[in-house]
Design an enzyme around this catalytic site. Structure first.
Site, PDB file in Angstrom:
ATOM      1  N   GLY A   4       0.763  -1.243   0.000  1.00 21.60           N
ATOM      2  CA  GLY A   4       0.000   0.000   0.000  1.00 21.60           C
ATOM      3  C   GLY A   4       0.790   1.286   0.000  1.00 21.60           C
ATOM      4  O   GLY A   4       0.206   2.363  -0.152  1.00 21.60           O
ATOM      5  N   GLU A  20       3.938  -6.531   1.691  1.00 25.63           N
ATOM      6  CA  GLU A  20       3.572  -6.898   0.313  1.00 25.63           C
ATOM      7  C   GLU A  20       3.545  -5.686  -0.622  1.00 25.63           C
ATOM      8  O   GLU A  20       2.486  -5.364  -1.185  1.00 25.63           O
ATOM      9  CB  GLU A  20       2.182  -7.552   0.316  1.00 25.63           C
ATOM     10  CG  GLU A  20       2.064  -8.773   1.197  1.00 25.63           C
ATOM     11  CD  GLU A  20       0.621  -9.294   1.273  1.00 25.63           C
ATOM     12  OE1 GLU A  20      -0.328  -8.538   1.013  1.00 25.63           O
ATOM     13  OE2 GLU A  20       0.460 -10.476   1.587  1.00 25.63           O
ATOM     14  N   PRO A  21       4.659  -4.997  -0.806  1.00 31.85           N
ATOM     15  CA  PRO A  21       4.622  -3.829  -1.686  1.00 31.85           C
ATOM     16  C   PRO A  21       4.502  -4.230  -3.161  1.00 31.85           C
ATOM     17  O   PRO A  21       5.135  -5.197  -3.593  1.00 31.85           O
ATOM     18  CB  PRO A  21       5.979  -3.159  -1.434  1.00 31.85           C
ATOM     19  CG  PRO A  21       6.886  -4.291  -1.055  1.00 31.85           C
ATOM     20  CD  PRO A  21       6.016  -5.276  -0.308  1.00 31.85           C
ATOM     21  N   GLY A  22       3.696  -3.522  -3.883  1.00 33.04           N
ATOM     22  CA  GLY A  22       3.618  -3.725  -5.334  1.00 33.04           C
ATOM     23  C   GLY A  22       4.038  -2.442  -6.030  1.00 33.04           C
ATOM     24  O   GLY A  22       5.101  -2.324  -6.622  1.00 33.04           O
ATOM     25  N   ARG A  65      -5.709   3.462 -15.485  1.00 31.78           N
ATOM     26  CA  ARG A  65      -5.710   4.178 -14.196  1.00 31.78           C
ATOM     27  C   ARG A  65      -6.339   5.579 -14.268  1.00 31.78           C
ATOM     28  O   ARG A  65      -7.116   5.943 -13.391  1.00 31.78           O
ATOM     29  CB  ARG A  65      -4.297   4.258 -13.612  1.00 31.78           C
ATOM     30  CG  ARG A  65      -3.665   2.874 -13.371  1.00 31.78           C
ATOM     31  CD  ARG A  65      -2.443   2.928 -12.470  1.00 31.78           C
ATOM     32  NE  ARG A  65      -2.814   3.250 -11.119  1.00 31.78           N
ATOM     33  CZ  ARG A  65      -2.675   4.421 -10.566  1.00 31.78           C
ATOM     34  NH1 ARG A  65      -2.089   5.398 -11.236  1.00 31.78           N
ATOM     35  NH2 ARG A  65      -3.088   4.648  -9.339  1.00 31.78           N
ATOM     36  N   TYR A  91      -9.500   5.679 -11.875  1.00 36.59           N
ATOM     37  CA  TYR A  91      -9.295   6.306 -10.549  1.00 36.59           C
ATOM     38  C   TYR A  91      -9.014   7.805 -10.662  1.00 36.59           C
ATOM     39  O   TYR A  91      -8.514   8.389  -9.697  1.00 36.59           O
ATOM     40  CB  TYR A  91      -8.090   5.671  -9.833  1.00 36.59           C
ATOM     41  CG  TYR A  91      -7.989   4.178  -9.911  1.00 36.59           C
ATOM     42  CD1 TYR A  91      -8.867   3.365  -9.195  1.00 36.59           C
ATOM     43  CD2 TYR A  91      -7.014   3.566 -10.688  1.00 36.59           C
ATOM     44  CE1 TYR A  91      -8.765   1.984  -9.260  1.00 36.59           C
ATOM     45  CE2 TYR A  91      -6.908   2.184 -10.753  1.00 36.59           C
ATOM     46  CZ  TYR A  91      -7.788   1.406 -10.039  1.00 36.59           C
ATOM     47  OH  TYR A  91      -7.680   0.043 -10.106  1.00 36.59           O
ATOM     48  N   CYS A  95     -13.345   4.477 -28.177  1.00 32.90           N
ATOM     49  CA  CYS A  95     -14.592   5.207 -28.457  1.00 32.90           C
ATOM     50  C   CYS A  95     -15.386   5.486 -27.193  1.00 32.90           C
ATOM     51  O   CYS A  95     -16.546   5.100 -27.065  1.00 32.90           O
ATOM     52  CB  CYS A  95     -15.439   4.428 -29.458  1.00 32.90           C
ATOM     53  SG  CYS A  95     -15.993   2.870 -28.790  1.00 32.90           S
ATOM     54  N   TYR A 148       0.153  -1.693 -12.177  1.00 30.55           N
ATOM     55  CA  TYR A 148      -1.259  -1.617 -12.585  1.00 30.55           C
ATOM     56  C   TYR A 148      -1.418  -0.911 -13.935  1.00 30.55           C
ATOM     57  O   TYR A 148      -2.412  -0.235 -14.176  1.00 30.55           O
ATOM     58  CB  TYR A 148      -2.093  -0.930 -11.489  1.00 30.55           C
ATOM     59  CG  TYR A 148      -1.835  -1.517 -10.125  1.00 30.55           C
ATOM     60  CD1 TYR A 148      -2.277  -2.804  -9.817  1.00 30.55           C
ATOM     61  CD2 TYR A 148      -1.105  -0.826  -9.158  1.00 30.55           C
ATOM     62  CE1 TYR A 148      -2.010  -3.376  -8.573  1.00 30.55           C
ATOM     63  CE2 TYR A 148      -0.834  -1.387  -7.912  1.00 30.55           C
ATOM     64  CZ  TYR A 148      -1.283  -2.655  -7.637  1.00 30.55           C
ATOM     65  OH  TYR A 148      -1.015  -3.215  -6.413  1.00 30.55           O
TER      66      TYR A 148
HETATM   67  N1  LLP Z   1      -1.415  -7.039  -0.884  1.00 28.40           N
HETATM   68  C1  LLP Z   1      -2.709  -7.176  -1.182  1.00 28.40           C
HETATM   69  C2  LLP Z   1      -3.494  -8.219  -0.502  1.00 28.40           C
HETATM   70  C3  LLP Z   1      -3.303  -6.350  -2.142  1.00 28.40           C
HETATM   71  O1  LLP Z   1      -4.594  -6.486  -2.425  1.00 28.40           O
HETATM   72  C4  LLP Z   1      -2.529  -5.349  -2.797  1.00 28.40           C
HETATM   73  C5  LLP Z   1      -3.106  -4.477  -3.795  1.00 28.40           C
HETATM   74  C6  LLP Z   1      -1.156  -5.265  -2.454  1.00 28.40           C
HETATM   75  C7  LLP Z   1      -0.640  -6.114  -1.488  1.00 28.40           C
HETATM   76  C8  LLP Z   1      -0.227  -4.283  -3.103  1.00 28.40           C
HETATM   77  O2  LLP Z   1      -0.557  -2.964  -2.869  1.00 28.40           O
HETATM   78  P1  LLP Z   1       0.426  -1.801  -3.388  1.00 28.40           P
HETATM   79  O3  LLP Z   1       1.691  -1.874  -2.599  1.00 28.40           O
HETATM   80  O4  LLP Z   1       0.672  -2.024  -4.846  1.00 28.40           O
HETATM   81  O5  LLP Z   1      -0.331  -0.557  -3.134  1.00 28.40           O
HETATM   82  N2  LLP Z   1      -5.231  -1.019  -9.496  1.00 28.40           N
HETATM   83  C9  LLP Z   1      -5.093  -0.042  -8.442  1.00 28.40           C
HETATM   84  C10 LLP Z   1      -4.438  -0.655  -7.213  1.00 28.40           C
HETATM   85  C11 LLP Z   1      -5.151  -1.865  -6.681  1.00 28.40           C
HETATM   86  C12 LLP Z   1      -4.446  -2.498  -5.504  1.00 28.40           C
HETATM   87  C13 LLP Z   1      -5.016  -3.820  -5.169  1.00 28.40           C
HETATM   88  N3  LLP Z   1      -4.359  -4.500  -4.100  1.00 28.40           N
HETATM   89  C14 LLP Z   1      -4.307   1.139  -8.969  1.00 28.40           C
HETATM   90  O6  LLP Z   1      -3.969   1.159 -10.139  1.00 28.40           O
HETATM   91  O7  LLP Z   1      -4.065   2.095  -8.236  1.00 28.40           O
END
Ligand code: LLP
Length: 424
Positions: free
Chosen positions: A239, A279-281, A317, A321, A348, A377
């Site tokens: 997050g 869990e960083p993405g 995105r 959002y 379109c 994403y």
């Molecule tokens: N762990 C879990 C269980 C999650 O559901 C998520 C993201 C993460 C970790 C990673 O979160 P991060 O570090 O990337 O913020 N599509 C949206 C974001 C959706 C996130 C869903 N869950 C966007 O483009 O902003």
């Protein structure tokens, strides 16, 4: 013109990973996703340096290109997977099964079976799922290792569509109910309790919700310890946000300074030693990647509309959002801004706007637009809407270029379609 981090400007061209983006567009065509390998490694290491004793489970959903996963596997990352498909990719990339957590609020029986067969730990999202998993584990004569996803009812101060830890969202078991679920799990012979999990949301640029969630998880750990449950890990999810525009976002170090003391003190008081999982993405992949799109047409109408060859089919995105992504005119990156433009895609739908009212250098047909911070994403949420094949993905590193995904062809749009025999 200011660029951030690993982007450079040379001879008025945008350069990524030592490679001129204008040359890339000429050579490989557009639209084109381009990722800088070095930046993935730097971001991962920044996270790891901030949390040297934690396990980093990269959120595969943000970008599950196999090469990206392989790079992170080399760095030592584990993975948070949210589907059988993401699990398949993580295993293919060489992420060890004991460093993967299978998350998800609505897993199929087949996905749970896949987890059991591959010895993957599951973050269970409901009592119903626990019972299903227990049956599947029993059929396979296996003890399934589980954590429970808690819904801690914490507001992450982010876009409502990516807030996941509020009680009204579909995720997790309410913290008031979760202890009862743990108790039921304790009585199941095919289940081994190993952890507790939460994830409060995404693109969070304030550390206070993380502190609140950490405290709530420690409180629950205390109750679980009282029940005689030994937690091997506490997973606080991902997050951490990034500065897409000019927001001030906390660094991994800032996050560590905020939550580690709370975490350490809590554990010390309880005399327990679970590992911390994060869990960083987005933090790992977002700013590693740009999307290059060519200008098809410029129209001076109600707004100055710049029509490019990528739309929400390749980057949803902004439409989904109202997300802000910085824009650079990649072939005029050194030039002064002179007019306000709105960058739109070819889809379109009037929502197909990539960037609204941006002050940019004079834009003409055939110019090259770079959309920044699309590594998380971006491609992973792409589609073939409007009959548009997905584009190629490249990896650059110190002046070298590799194709990490070929662009799809028109025939690929049809590849899995079948004519019933009466149409042949
Ligand atoms: N762990 C879990 C269980 C999650 O559901 C998520 C993201 C993460 C970790 C990673 O979160 P991060 O570090 O990337 O913020 N599509 C949206 C974001 C959706 C996130 C869903 N869950 C966007 O483009 O902003």
């Amino acid at each position: 013109m200011s660029t951030r981090g690993h982007l450079e400007v040379k001879n008025s061209h945008l350069v990524l990973g030592g490679v001129d983006t204008v040359t890339l567009a000429e050579q490989f065509g557009t639209p084109l996703y381009v990722t800088n390998e070095a930046r993935i490694r730097v971001n991962y290491q920044r996270f790891k340096d901030a949390f040297p004793n934690a396990d980093i489970y990269y959120a595969a959903k943000s970008n599950y290109n196999l090469t990206v996963l392989k790079i992170l596997a080399e760095e030592g990352a584990g993975a948070d997977v949210f589907s059988g498909g993401e699990l398949h990719c993580a295993l293919k990339a060489g992420i060890p099964s004991d460093k993967i957590l299978f998350n998800g609020n609505s897993k199929t029986d087949a996905e749970l079976e896949m987890a059991v067969k591959n010895n993957i730990r599951v973050s269970v999202d409901s009592l119903d799922e626990l019972r299903t998993l227990s049956e599947i584990a029993h059929e396979h004569d296996h003890k399934a290792e589980v954590a429970f996803r808690v819904n801690p009812d914490v507001s992450p101060h982010t876009h409502p569509k990516i807030a996941t830890g509020l009680r009204e969202t579909k995720f997790g078991i309410p913290s008031s109910d979760v202890i009862a679920v743990y108790k039921e799990a304790q009585s199941m012979g095919d289940i081994k309790i190993v952890g507790i999990h939460c994830h409060i949301g995404s693109q969070i640029i304030d550390v206070s919700p993380f502190i609140e969630a950490t405290k709530k998880m420690i409180d629950l750990a205390e109750e679980l310890t009282g029940l005689g449950i030994q937690l091997e890990f506490i997973d606080l999810g991902g997050g951490l946000g990034i500065p897409y525009e000019n927001e001030i976002a906390p660094s991994p170090k800032d996050l560590a300074n905020a939550i580690l003391p709370v975490f350490a003190e809590g554990l010390k008081a309880l005399e327990i030693h679970p590992r911390l999982i994060l869990e960083p993405g987005r933090y790992i992949t977002a700013d590693t990647t740009i999307l290059l799109a060519k200008v098809n047409t410029v129209k001076h109408a109600y707004r100055n509309f710049v029509g490019v060859d990528a739309g929400f089919n390749l980057l949803i995105r902004p439409a989904m959002y109202d997300a802000y992504h910085r824009i650079i005119v990649a072939n005029k990156a050194g030039e002064k801004s002179s007019a306000v433009y709105t960058i739109v895609g070819p889809i379109c739908e009037s929502g197909d706007v990539l960037a609204r009212d941006r002050f940019l250098p004079n834009i003409e047909k055939d110019d090259l637009i770079a959309i920044l911070d699309v590594g998380a994403y971006g491609f992973s949420m792409s589609s073939q809407y409007n009959g548009r094949p997905r584009c190629a993905e490249l990896l650059v590193l110190d002046g070298k270029v590799d194709v990490i995904r070929r662009g799809e062809s028109y025939d690929d749009l049809l590849s899995n379609q079948v004519f019933p025999s009466r149409f042949r």
